[in-house]
Design a protein around this motif. Structure first.
Motif, short mmCIF file in Angstrom:
data_model
loop_
_atom_site.label_atom_id
_atom_site.label_comp_id
_atom_site.label_asym_id
_atom_site.label_seq_id
_atom_site.Cartn_x
_atom_site.Cartn_y
_atom_site.Cartn_z
N ARG A 34 -19.16 48.01 57.10
CA ARG A 34 -18.15 46.99 57.41
C ARG A 34 -17.83 47.03 58.90
O ARG A 34 -18.02 48.05 59.55
N ILE A 35 -17.32 45.92 59.40
CA ILE A 35 -17.06 45.80 60.84
C ILE A 35 -15.56 45.75 61.08
O ILE A 35 -14.86 44.95 60.45
N SER A 36 -15.08 46.60 61.97
CA SER A 36 -13.65 46.62 62.27
C SER A 36 -13.38 45.94 63.61
O SER A 36 -14.25 45.88 64.47
N ARG A 37 -12.17 45.43 63.74
CA ARG A 37 -11.75 44.76 64.96
C ARG A 37 -10.27 45.03 65.19
O ARG A 37 -9.55 45.39 64.26
N ALA A 38 -9.83 44.83 66.42
CA ALA A 38 -8.41 44.98 66.75
C ALA A 38 -7.72 43.64 66.48
O ALA A 38 -8.35 42.59 66.50
N THR B 13 -8.32 46.11 61.71
CA THR B 13 -8.57 45.37 60.48
C THR B 13 -10.05 45.06 60.41
O THR B 13 -10.79 45.34 61.36
N GLU B 14 -10.48 44.51 59.30
CA GLU B 14 -11.90 44.22 59.13
C GLU B 14 -12.19 42.76 59.46
O GLU B 14 -11.35 41.89 59.28
N VAL B 15 -13.40 42.53 59.93
CA VAL B 15 -13.86 41.17 60.22
C VAL B 15 -14.06 40.46 58.88
O VAL B 15 -14.52 41.07 57.91
N HIS B 16 -13.70 39.20 58.83
CA HIS B 16 -13.83 38.42 57.60
C HIS B 16 -15.31 38.33 57.19
O HIS B 16 -16.20 38.30 58.04
N ALA B 17 -15.53 38.29 55.89
CA ALA B 17 -16.90 38.29 55.35
C ALA B 17 -17.75 37.14 55.88
O ALA B 17 -18.95 37.30 56.10
N SER B 18 -17.13 35.98 56.12
CA SER B 18 -17.89 34.83 56.61
C SER B 18 -18.29 34.99 58.07
O SER B 18 -19.27 34.38 58.52
N ASP B 19 -17.56 35.81 58.83
CA ASP B 19 -17.88 36.04 60.24
C ASP B 19 -18.78 37.26 60.45
O ASP B 19 -19.39 37.41 61.51
N ALA B 20 -18.86 38.11 59.45
CA ALA B 20 -19.57 39.38 59.58
C ALA B 20 -21.05 39.23 59.98
O ALA B 20 -21.51 39.95 60.87
#
Length: 64
Positions: free
Chosen positions: A21-25, A48-55
């Motif tokens: 999973r990808i995390s972001r500030a 928080t995590e990047v939304h699934a559609s943007d991942a």
């Protein structure tokens, strides 16, 4: 086809976790903080995590 170059701006903003999973500030925590409630500022500190559609797009930018 040649390898994709890593987007350096994206590499500084996103981290890929061990789970994939990808995390972001969170945004809104850089300036004009006096009017923001302490509780709100505390929440904005958390990652928080990047939304699934943007991942997929982010994953492509930070490809290694």
């Amino acid at each position: 086809m040649p390898k994709l170059k890593t987007n350096r701006g994206a590499a500084k903003r996103f981290k890929v976790k061990a789970s994939g999973r990808i995390s972001r500030a969170r945004s809104n925590h850089s300036h004009i903080l006096t009017k923001k409630d302490p509780k709100r500022k505390r929440r904005l500190r958390e990652l928080t995590e990047v939304h699934a559609s943007d991942a997929p797009m982010v994953r492509r930018m930070v490809a290694k």
